[in-house]
Design an enzyme around this catalytic site. Structure first.
Site, PDB file in Angstrom:
ATOM      1  N   ASP A   1       0.837  -1.279  -0.180  1.00  0.00           N
ATOM      2  CA  ASP A   1       0.082  -0.140   0.077  1.00  0.00           C
ATOM      3  C   ASP A   1       0.394   0.937  -0.009  1.00  0.00           C
ATOM      4  O   ASP A   1       1.304   1.875   0.770  1.00  0.00           O
ATOM      5  CB  ASP A   1      -1.388  -0.352   1.593  1.00  0.00           C
ATOM      6  CG  ASP A   1      -1.583   1.292   1.111  1.00  0.00           C
ATOM      7  OD1 ASP A   1      -3.104   1.255   0.769  1.00  0.00           O
ATOM      8  OD2 ASP A   1      -1.381   2.215   1.867  1.00  0.00           O
TER       9      ASP A   1
ATOM     10  N   HIS B   1      -6.671   9.921  -1.669  1.00  0.00           N
ATOM     11  CA  HIS B   1      -5.620   9.774  -0.474  1.00  0.00           C
ATOM     12  C   HIS B   1      -7.221  10.799   0.284  1.00  0.00           C
ATOM     13  O   HIS B   1      -7.140  10.129   1.478  1.00  0.00           O
ATOM     14  CB  HIS B   1      -4.700  10.508  -0.622  1.00  0.00           C
ATOM     15  CG  HIS B   1      -3.995  10.012   0.496  1.00  0.00           C
ATOM     16  ND1 HIS B   1      -2.586  10.128  -0.179  1.00  0.00           N
ATOM     17  CD2 HIS B   1      -3.841   9.240   1.841  1.00  0.00           C
ATOM     18  CE1 HIS B   1      -2.012   8.717   1.241  1.00  0.00           C
ATOM     19  NE2 HIS B   1      -3.238   9.486   2.130  1.00  0.00           N
TER      20      HIS B   1
ATOM     21  N   TYR C   1       3.719  10.036  -0.628  1.00  0.00           N
ATOM     22  CA  TYR C   1       5.064   9.345  -0.163  1.00  0.00           C
ATOM     23  C   TYR C   1       6.673   9.882  -0.760  1.00  0.00           C
ATOM     24  O   TYR C   1       7.192   9.103   0.063  1.00  0.00           O
ATOM     25  CB  TYR C   1       4.637   8.190   0.339  1.00  0.00           C
ATOM     26  CG  TYR C   1       3.347   7.508   1.370  1.00  0.00           C
ATOM     27  CD1 TYR C   1       2.423   8.337   1.797  1.00  0.00           C
ATOM     28  CD2 TYR C   1       3.290   6.617   0.873  1.00  0.00           C
ATOM     29  CE1 TYR C   1       1.424   8.195   2.351  1.00  0.00           C
ATOM     30  CE2 TYR C   1       1.461   5.669   1.450  1.00  0.00           C
ATOM     31  CZ  TYR C   1       1.013   7.130   2.385  1.00  0.00           C
ATOM     32  OH  TYR C   1       0.059   6.152   3.071  1.00  0.00           O
TER      33      TYR C   1
ATOM     34  N   LYS D   1      -2.121   6.308  -4.190  1.00  0.00           N
ATOM     35  CA  LYS D   1      -3.071   7.426  -3.514  1.00  0.00           C
ATOM     36  C   LYS D   1      -3.248   8.444  -4.622  1.00  0.00           C
ATOM     37  O   LYS D   1      -2.025   9.255  -4.654  1.00  0.00           O
ATOM     38  CB  LYS D   1      -3.671   7.249  -2.425  1.00  0.00           C
ATOM     39  CG  LYS D   1      -3.888   6.395  -1.747  1.00  0.00           C
ATOM     40  CD  LYS D   1      -4.127   5.920  -0.478  1.00  0.00           C
ATOM     41  CE  LYS D   1      -3.094   5.190   0.578  1.00  0.00           C
ATOM     42  NZ  LYS D   1      -1.698   4.707   0.745  1.00  0.00           N
TER      43      LYS D   1
END
Ligand code: A2P
Length: 332
Positions: free
Chosen positions: A87, A142, A92, A117
């Site tokens: 995931d 997200h 990120y 996301k």
């Protein structure tokens, strides 16, 4: 798609990981067309977090920030011990590292379930489709909050009505860029609004939300089940600063002792038994392995833990409404 299909004991079956890729967790119509049952290949996934200072500034504080290199290594360990579901998220900023780790591990792209996301500043329909990979297994919005394209907070129109963003995600499914689409951090009200849009063709397959002992959200779980939406649990062990507190709960420790498993395994098993996909984060090899060992809790112990979890005032650990300067609470 019905939740009992995600029965315990099958999720680590290699056969599941190599099911035909046409499978989708979408609704009946699409499932019928593809003549496959809807299944996620893995229930417990390795959740990857690498927060940039930017995302931290924007209020996404977590208790762990995995660094570069650490993330790739965690992915390799996870694949080695049997995870097939990673995931990730655009924000990120480690999708490349994750992709490289999967490739270097020698797994074929189709043997691993990759989720990413869409970040808040990409809700504008012109920006939704920017993928760094040939396809994703699952692509989520997200947060239900759209920022403006310059990153400023917030775009009221696209937040109040996310359908233009959603429609682009539907197009990505049609183009084969993503296999399944869903949302994250949506409450029942926001999800109902999206679901009831007259032009929606693909309902969200997934809602990924904070779910843990202190924020167990039984109402959302029941509602999602009724509406055929699978819930994914992030921060399942407790999230921001609450992991130790959760793993040290007397009820958790008692169950762990009785079943001769670890407190983290009690919590993860409880999540699986609640019918959710579980996304524990870890960069520690022994914990990555530990977290994949799910046990069926005897009904009485499951009920005991469930009652303890829902028996107190819910406490959410992650709510960026204030730090984003929103004039409302995004969960209300
Ligand atoms: P680490 O990455 O150093 O192993 P959550 O998924 O609920 O947000 O929790 C993530 C945090 O929990 C991370 O800090 C991770 O630390 C820690 N963690 C993950 N698995 C375990 C475990 N089995 N036992 C104790 N702590 C764990």
């Amino acid at each position: 798609m019905t939740l009992p299909q995600y029965a315990m004991g099958t999720q680590y079956d290699e056969k599941m990981a190599s099911r035909p890729r046409e499978e989708t967790v979408h609704g009946e119509e699409r499932t019928r067309r593809k003549k496959h049952r809807a299944l996620l290949p893995m229930i417990v996934a390795l959740a990857i977090i690498y927060f940039t200072t930017n995302s931290v500034r924007r209020g996404l504080h977590h208790d762990h920030h995995a660094g570069r290199g650490e993330v790739g290594q965690a992915v390799k360990t996870a694949l080695d011990v049997g995870y097939r579901h990673i995931d990730d998220a655009r924000v990120y900023r480690n999708e490349e590292e994750v992709g490289a780790a999967v490739f270097e591990s020698g797994y074929k792209r189709e043997d691993v379930w990759l989720t990413s996301k869409l970040w808040n500043d990409h809700h504008d329909p012109r920006d939704v489709e920017t993928l760094n990979t040939t396809y994703l297994d699952l692509f989520l919005i997200h947060w239900p909050i759209a920022f403006n394209r310059d990153g400023s907070v917030y775009n009221k129109e696209l937040t109040d009505d996310p359908f233009p963003t959603w429609q682009k995600m539907e197009e990505m499914v049609a183009k084969g860029k993503v296999r399944n689409i869903g949302v994250s951090n949506f409450n029942i009200w926001r999800l109902s609004k999206l679901l009831s849009h007259p032009n929606i063709t693909i309902p969200p397959a997934i809602n990924q939300v904070e779910l843990n002992f202190y924020n167990p959200q039984p109402g959302l779980l029941a509602w999602a089940k009724e509406h055929n939406i699978l819930i994914e649990a992030y921060s399942p062990l407790g999230g921001d600063g609450q992991v130790g507190r959760t793993l040290n709960l007397p009820v958790v420790k008692e169950i762990a002792a009785e079943l001769d498993i670890t407190p983290a395994q009690v919590i993860i098993s409880w999540h699986v038994q609640r019918g959710t996909v579980v996304l524990p984060k870890s960069v520690t090899p022994a914990r990555i392995e530990e977290n994949l060992q799910v046990t069926r809790l005897p009904d009485a112990l499951f009920e005991k833990l469930e009652a303890a979890a829902v028996g107190h005032k819910p406490q959410r650990t992650l709510n960026p409404s204030e730090s984003w300067g929103l004039p409302f609470d995004l969960f209300e």
